[in-house]
Write an enzyme that holds these catalytic residues in place. Sequence first.
Site, PDB file in Angstrom:
ATOM      1  N   SER A 185       0.834  -1.197   0.000  1.00 31.73           N
ATOM      2  CA  SER A 185       0.000   0.000   0.000  1.00 31.73           C
ATOM      3  C   SER A 185       0.870   1.248   0.000  1.00 31.73           C
ATOM      4  O   SER A 185       1.642   1.489   0.931  1.00 31.73           O
ATOM      5  CB  SER A 185      -0.909   0.018   1.240  1.00 31.73           C
ATOM      6  N   ASP A 333      -6.022   0.583  -9.077  1.00 32.13           N
ATOM      7  CA  ASP A 333      -7.203   1.434  -9.275  1.00 32.13           C
ATOM      8  C   ASP A 333      -7.867   1.213 -10.633  1.00 32.13           C
ATOM      9  O   ASP A 333      -8.921   1.793 -10.908  1.00 32.13           O
ATOM     10  CB  ASP A 333      -6.814   2.914  -9.151  1.00 32.13           C
TER      11      ASP A 333
HETATM   12  C1  S3P Z   1      -2.997   5.741  -3.643  1.00 27.62           C
HETATM   13  C2  S3P Z   1      -2.703   4.443  -3.325  1.00 27.62           C
HETATM   14  C3  S3P Z   1      -3.624   3.326  -3.558  1.00 27.62           C
HETATM   15  C4  S3P Z   1      -4.744   3.708  -4.501  1.00 27.62           C
HETATM   16  C5  S3P Z   1      -5.323   5.040  -4.175  1.00 27.62           C
HETATM   17  C6  S3P Z   1      -4.263   6.115  -4.284  1.00 27.62           C
HETATM   18  C7  S3P Z   1      -1.997   6.779  -3.353  1.00 27.62           C
HETATM   19  O1  S3P Z   1      -4.197   2.936  -2.318  1.00 27.62           O
HETATM   20  O2  S3P Z   1      -5.737   2.723  -4.501  1.00 27.62           O
HETATM   21  O3  S3P Z   1      -6.385   5.356  -5.055  1.00 27.62           O
HETATM   22  O4  S3P Z   1      -2.097   7.895  -3.902  1.00 27.62           O
HETATM   23  O5  S3P Z   1      -1.092   6.494  -2.578  1.00 27.62           O
HETATM   24  P1  S3P Z   1      -3.475   1.884  -1.353  1.00 27.62           P
HETATM   25  O6  S3P Z   1      -2.239   2.495  -0.846  1.00 27.62           O
HETATM   26  O7  S3P Z   1      -4.466   1.646  -0.249  1.00 27.62           O
HETATM   27  O8  S3P Z   1      -3.216   0.665  -2.181  1.00 27.62           O
END
Ligand code: S3P
Length: 451
Positions: A185, A333
């Site tokens: 993440s 996403d």
């Molecule tokens: C993001 C990370 C992702 C993604 C989100 C944007 C970011 O989430 O799904 O729309 O900008 O760091 P996760 O870190 O929960 O995977």
Amino acid sequence: MTDLWSDKLKSMDQRRQPSFRTQPGGRLMGRLRVPGDKSISHRAVMLGAIAEGTTRIKGFLRAQDCLATLKAFQAMDVCIEEDRQAGDIAIRGAGLYGLQAPQSPLDLGNSGTSMRLLAGLLCGQPFDTLLIGDVSLMHRPMQRIAEPLTRMGAAIQTSTQGTPPLRIIGGQRLRGIEYHMPIASAQVKSSILLAGLYAQGRTCVIEPMPARDHTERLLAEFAYSIERQDLKVSLQGGGRLQAAMIEVPADISSAAYFMVGASIAPGSDVTLEHVGINPTRSGVIEILRRMGSNIKVSNRRMAGGEPVADIHVTSTALKGIHIPPELVPLAIDEFPAILIAAACARGVTVLTGAEELRVKESDRIQAMMTGLRACGINAEPTADGMIVRGGQLQGAIVDSHGDHRVAMAFAIAGLAACGDIIVRDYENVATSFPDFVAFSKGAGLDISVEQ
Ligand code: S3P
């Protein structure tokens, strides 16, 4: 409230929800530049606000999510000027220790990125903050950041379910930690790194799989020293950020709808300009290519520390595939759009290793499954993904569940459906893609808004 009354309210609410309708027969044509990257826009504002000097951001995404981040810093007394026409903003950085206590809770709307990244940054401030959001955000898991931040010495409280509101008690002494992330993440990684700026010693994060690395790249643009080695990233607290000029590439997540749309709508031919193709984000290109998409990447260059390129897509017959799990975090996403491609492909597509989709702005496995089934497609949800048997999309009424990406995916599905698709509750599209309806209409999708 009686069940009867709450059902009545719910149905009244649904009647008020605006919808959009797509009609069959469109194709996508021309040179398109989708709006700026959401993840990079958020981070550029955050780092600009705590840098020294004036940061200029070109191509900032003026969508609700990024505006929530921007307003949060304005509420902490950071001076931000916008040139709306040019889409540029200038931020007079307050320095690492110059933010002021906000007068009221910071409302971050629908934006998980704002909440999780800000939480890390706010743990290092001398004042208390309360972070809240809309109904969707108030149900999203925050323990994943609260736990490592607490280990760093932060005082951060969630609800008993581990969801917002987040109450952050300022004035704590943070210390660097070495953290093995249990999930891939970028939000968790970034939250810890931002707290690390305020920590004593070194903060080190080890990822299970690569997740988007915009925070790391931008920290380097802001002249903050950061070490990266394979899946390990670390920084030393107590440094300074210097203002930067950031050019935000077009968002590959927004471009993905048009990559899928051009692939599935016969006669399409589009070039998506200046799209960010950071290898930690470009899984959608690889997945669509494996499905047979005709995608050419050209004019590769760098902008704001990020690789960008033009992406040319023409229509073609797609085939179902087993999506390699290692590509999942690189396209996390884009699955609503990819599942529409799967619905139009010959054969079966199998998605695994994507349990994170269940905790996005909606449960995207559930939302996409019900939408695809409404369109007459055989879609079988699993705990961590979905099995989709390609077929002919039928006209249908689809509920977006208030999720921008589900709404846009089903709008694009309209290009290959044999009847009208009505997408209910599409308003959150504005969280990531302002003017989506006008933009996609200009590109050739037959779409209109219904109140
Ligand atoms: C993001 C990370 C992702 C993604 C989100 C944007 C970011 O989430 O799904 O729309 O900008 O760091 P996760 O870190 O929960 O995977």
